[in-house]
Enzyme design. Structure first.
Site, PDB file in Angstrom:
ATOM      1  N   SER A   1       4.985  -5.942  -9.854  1.00 62.16           N
ATOM      2  CA  SER A   1       4.152  -6.363  -8.481  1.00 62.16           C
ATOM      3  C   SER A   1       4.354  -6.022  -7.135  1.00 62.16           C
ATOM      4  O   SER A   1       4.123  -4.365  -7.283  1.00 62.16           O
ATOM      5  CB  SER A   1       4.550  -7.833  -8.342  1.00 62.16           C
ATOM      6  OG  SER A   1       3.467  -8.704  -7.867  1.00 62.16           O
TER       7      SER A   1
ATOM      8  N   GLU B   1       2.000   7.926  -3.044  1.00 59.96           N
ATOM      9  CA  GLU B   1       1.173   8.851  -2.539  1.00 59.96           C
ATOM     10  C   GLU B   1       1.035   8.523  -1.549  1.00 59.96           C
ATOM     11  O   GLU B   1       0.123  10.073  -0.913  1.00 59.96           O
ATOM     12  CB  GLU B   1      -0.240   7.964  -4.039  1.00 59.96           C
ATOM     13  CG  GLU B   1       0.182   8.014  -4.892  1.00 59.96           C
ATOM     14  CD  GLU B   1      -0.970   7.409  -6.031  1.00 59.96           C
ATOM     15  OE1 GLU B   1      -1.932   6.898  -5.563  1.00 59.96           O
ATOM     16  OE2 GLU B   1      -0.370   7.339  -6.986  1.00 59.96           O
TER      17      GLU B   1
ATOM     18  N   LYS C   1       2.120  -5.021 -13.285  1.00 58.15           N
ATOM     19  CA  LYS C   1       1.443  -5.983 -13.085  1.00 58.15           C
ATOM     20  C   LYS C   1       0.422  -5.504 -11.919  1.00 58.15           C
ATOM     21  O   LYS C   1       0.820  -5.367 -11.024  1.00 58.15           O
ATOM     22  CB  LYS C   1       2.366  -6.902 -12.637  1.00 58.15           C
ATOM     23  CG  LYS C   1       2.118  -7.759 -11.739  1.00 58.15           C
ATOM     24  CD  LYS C   1       2.794  -8.910 -11.765  1.00 58.15           C
ATOM     25  CE  LYS C   1       1.983 -10.827 -11.081  1.00 58.15           C
ATOM     26  NZ  LYS C   1       1.165 -10.487  -9.840  1.00 58.15           N
TER      27      LYS C   1
END
Length: 503
Positions: free
Chosen positions: A323, A334, A348
């Site tokens: 999560s 990224e 998740k």
């Protein structure tokens, strides 16, 4: 006398000038009452019409509409109420019906919690609670461990991510929701709970844990002579971002040259905390994540201005990172050029909202999914590390119940585990097998002497606890994943455990 007096009074009264008579409408009482009643009715009708349909409506009058989609539910309830062989508990049946709606979603992260379950859920978001310290979820009818909490009884017992809890105190938990299982597992500090744990294809093992206070201390930081700060985040609570900011600011004053953000075994928490921590490292204007609702295009949540820590950073993840941990790892990987080290995360990729009901119950349900800055949905796939590094082989050795008595001539898989532990700690056990022989006994006595325990040569009680504690300390001191994460920042290769680089 009286007669005379009255005559005198009449004489003394002066005549008054006459006033012109007014105009009157003569009406009978009954007709008057009926007219007033009719007037009231007409006035009320005009008022309701104006309030309902007028351009400046003050009150909207609604007429109840029958919800035809619930007809079958009502019919089923009435049938049970009337004909079930014993009197039904209305509240319990209604709660069961709501649970059924959530079960039909097939979403392990959406759940109905009655008032008692909701209280436990809210307690887990507070500063502390009492239990074993493990984040769990229901998956495919089983209760699965997402991650044990740092320094909790669950972690100390050796419970690992993706372990299945088959029963609690002998009661099967198959088919229960996560919130229902929590009610069985949690309890007062000092009380014990027995779990039956299934790990992969291994035989189920029984673990007896003593419940304790589980403090929500979410941030632990340290920095050595290499000036690489190691910041462990155990969960994402309301205060976590502030705690991370304080740690980073303190290390910055001490000459910090790099940061390892460690979210291993971190099951997640508040989305806002992950956003705020990401904001410390992601350049302003770059995306941290994308939110995809039921309709419309994904909406980017971008980094804002504010304090930035302009140092190299790596992120540590493992199978227990879920999560919010994955949001942080994906954002830094990224949008900030950070290397991610460890094992593929849990996977998740959804966001939940909690709605409070008047009776104290909660509805926790998925409202959107989140994507990494590049638009990848990691749900049930996880984030892949840039550098794949295994934990030390002994990190997954099975738990040994301190009530067990391992001594000469005992033949058991637990003997094999104990011999591996002793060997890792530098004790000579001979051949590692399932037999507790003289060499094993000698190794246990040597360990007991070093630990200032009675030298019985029997592995049980305090000796078992001491052995597992020593193994955990060994893992912390010689952590191959952490060493690799630091080496990427210092340029010095670690001297332990081989790694596999994807590049």
């Amino acid at each position: 006398m009286d007669e005379q007096q009255r005559t005198e009074e009449q004489v003394n009264i002066q005549p008054q000038p006459e006033k012109p008579a007014g105009k009157y409408i003569r009406i009978k009482p009954f007709k008057f009452i009926m007219l007033m009643f009719l007037t009231i009715l007409v006035t009320a009708g005009l008022t309701i019409f104006a309030l309902t349909f007028g351009e400046e409506k003050i009150v909207e009058v609604k007429v109840p509409i029958e919800r035809t989609e619930f007809k079958q539910l009502y019919d089923a309830f009435d049938e049970l109420k009337e004909n079930y062989y014993v009197e039904i508990d209305d509240e319990e049946v209604i709660h069961g019906a709501i649970n059924g709606m959530f079960d039909a979603l097939g979403d392990p992260y959406s759940d109905y919690m009655n008032s008692e379950e909701a209280a436990h859920f809210n307690e887990s978001l507070s500063s502390s609670f009492q239990g074993i310290g493990a984040e769990i979820q229901e998956r495919d009818g089983y209760i699965m461990v997402v991650s044990p909490i740092k320094n909790s009884p669950a972690e100390k017992a050796g419970i690992l991510p993706k372990d299945l809890i088959l029963s609690v105190n002998g009661e099967s938990v198959k088919g229960l929701s996560a919130s229902e299982a929590v009610l069985l597992i949690r309890g007062e500090k000092g009380t014990s709970v027995t779990l039956m744990i299934q790990r992969g294809d291994e035989e189920p093992i029984e673990m007896k844990l003593v419940r304790d206070d589980i403090p929500i201390e979410t941030v632990h930081g340290e920095m050595g002579d290499d000036k690489i700060a190691h910041i462990q985040i155990s969960s994402f609570s309301e205060q976590t971002a502030e705690e991370v900011a304080r740690s980073l600011a303190g290390f910055e004053q001490q000459g910090m040259k790099g940061v390892v953000l460690d979210v291993r075994q971190n099951p997640g928490g508040y989305l806002t905390a992950a956003l705020d921590i990401s904001n410390f490292f992601v350049p302003e204007g770059k995306p941290i994540l994308l939110i995809q609702g039921r309709t419309g295009d994904p909406e980017a949540m971008v980094a804002e201005g504010g304090k930035k820590f302009d140092v190299p950073v790596t992120v540590l993840i493992d199978e227990g990172s879920a999560s919010a941990s994955e949001i942080l790892a994906g954002a830094l990987q990224e949008s900030a050029g950070a290397k991610v080290v460890g094992k593929t995360s849990f996977g998740k990729g959804t966001v939940q909202t909690v709605a409070d009901l008047p009776d104290g119950a909660n509805l926790k349900f998925t409202t959107s999914k989140w994507l990494t800055p590049n638009g990848t949905w990691i749900n049930e796939k996880g984030i892949e590390p840039d550098v794949d590094v295994d934990t030390a082989p002994y990190a997954s050795l099975p738990y040994i119940d301190p009530k067990e008595e391992l001594k000469l001539e005992v033949n058991s898989k637990l003997v094999n585990a104990a011999e591996q532990m002793l060997e890792v700690l530098g004790y000579q056990v001979g051949t590692v097998d399932n037999l507790f022989d003289e060499e094993t006994e000698a190794a246990v006595k040597e360990f007991q002497k070093a630990s200032e325990l009675e030298e019985t040569g029997i592995l049980t009680g305090k000796t078992t606890y001491a052995l597992m504690d020593a193994l955990r300390e060994k893992l912390r001191a010689d952590d191959p994943q952490l060493l690799k994460a630091k080496s990427l920042l210092t340029g010095k290769e670690p001297t332990t455990e081989e790694t596999t680089d994807k590049e």
